[in-house]
Enzyme design. Structure first.
Site, PDB file in Angstrom:
ATOM      1  N   ASP A   1       1.721   0.618   5.501  1.00  0.00           N
ATOM      2  CA  ASP A   1       1.474  -0.335   4.418  1.00  0.00           C
ATOM      3  C   ASP A   1       1.116  -1.701   4.981  1.00  0.00           C
ATOM      4  OD1 ASP A   1       1.974   1.332   2.220  1.00  0.00           O
ATOM      5  OD2 ASP A   1       4.128   0.976   2.324  1.00  0.00           O
TER       6      ASP A   1
ATOM      7  N   ARG B   1      -0.226  12.914   6.257  1.00  0.00           N
ATOM      8  CA  ARG B   1       0.489  12.340   5.126  1.00  0.00           C
ATOM      9  C   ARG B   1      -0.037  12.966   3.841  1.00  0.00           C
ATOM     10  NH1 ARG B   1       2.198   7.328   2.622  1.00  0.00           N
ATOM     11  NH2 ARG B   1       2.544   7.946   0.474  1.00  0.00           N
TER      12      ARG B   1
ATOM     13  N   ASP C   1       4.075   6.430   6.655  1.00  0.00           N
ATOM     14  CA  ASP C   1       3.674   5.495   5.626  1.00  0.00           C
ATOM     15  C   ASP C   1       3.179   4.250   6.355  1.00  0.00           C
ATOM     16  OD1 ASP C   1       3.330   4.725   3.037  1.00  0.00           O
ATOM     17  OD2 ASP C   1       5.438   4.329   2.615  1.00  0.00           O
TER      18      ASP C   1
ATOM     19  N   ARG D   1       7.538  11.663   3.662  1.00  0.00           N
ATOM     20  CA  ARG D   1       6.215  11.597   4.273  1.00  0.00           C
ATOM     21  C   ARG D   1       6.333  11.472   5.780  1.00  0.00           C
ATOM     22  NH1 ARG D   1       5.967   6.674   1.244  1.00  0.00           N
ATOM     23  NH2 ARG D   1       6.219   8.115  -0.477  1.00  0.00           N
TER      24      ARG D   1
END
Length: 203
Positions: free
Chosen positions: A133, A119, A131, A128
């Site tokens: 999160d 990334r 990801d 990307r």
């Protein structure tokens, strides 16, 4: 405990997961001391997107102090905050974990998973490979700039709330309330379930 969990249980890749497997996963959780529930959002729009998402799920499961409890259906999503057609679409999913890691350590692991898949953080809203999160961690509400909990934009993102609601219809977003009405208030335009794709629960 681990041996009994790995021997003779039904294949957890078959959905829905049999109740016996759920019970064995819950039993294995006793090896975690006072685990917390965490919700992780995954997204990829470069390379083999499904393979990358699966790799991220597996990497999370391989983390000491983390157990993957549930993996959502896969959604295909138009990129957020950029010109239409300027990037490939995303594959998105949500993972529900039980973990003994504090939020800061879970964040470090999320960043390590991103780095493992190369990334690059050189452009906001940029494409990307992955990801990772943290959407929510237990009932924690924090405005720490390093890790704001829950995720400050989760309540306005259908590509987070839709898969989360699929895997946990009673889900609550700390400080915001039930996920179901939050999702109802959003448009699902550009956020489509991909019933032909599936992520596996780690064995």
């Amino acid at each position: 405990m681990t041996a009994s969990f790995t021997e003779g249980h039904s294949d957890p890749t078959v959905q829905p997961v049999p109740a016996s497997v759920v019970q064995q996963v819950d039993a294995a959780d006793t090896t975690l001391s006072n685990p917390k529930r965490a919700v992780i959002s995954l997204g990829s729009n470069l390379g083999n997107r499904l393979e990358t998402l699966q790799g991220a799920v597996d990497a999370l499961e391989d983390t000491p102090g983390v157990r993957v409890k549930a993996v959502s259906p896969v959604y295909e999503t138009e990129p957020w905050g950029v010109e239409p057609g300027s990037q490939p679409s995303y594959f998105n999913a949500v993972v529900v974990l039980r973990t003994t890691l504090p939020p800061s350590s879970l964040l470090e692991r999320a960043h390590a998973v991103e780095e493992a898949f190369h990334r690059v953080r050189d452009e906001r809203w940029g494409p990307r490979t992955i990801d990772v999160d943290i959407v929510a961690y237990a009932d924690v509400v924090s405005d720490d700039p390093v890790l704001t909990l829950p995720h400050p934009r989760a309540h306005e993102r259908a590509f987070v709330l839709a898969p989360w609601h699929d895997v946990d219809p009673e889900a609550q977003l700390p400080g915001r309330g039930a996920v179901a009405p939050l999702l109802e208030a959003l448009t699902r335009e550009g956020v489509a379930p991909r019933a032909d794709l599936e992520l596996r629960l780690p064995e």
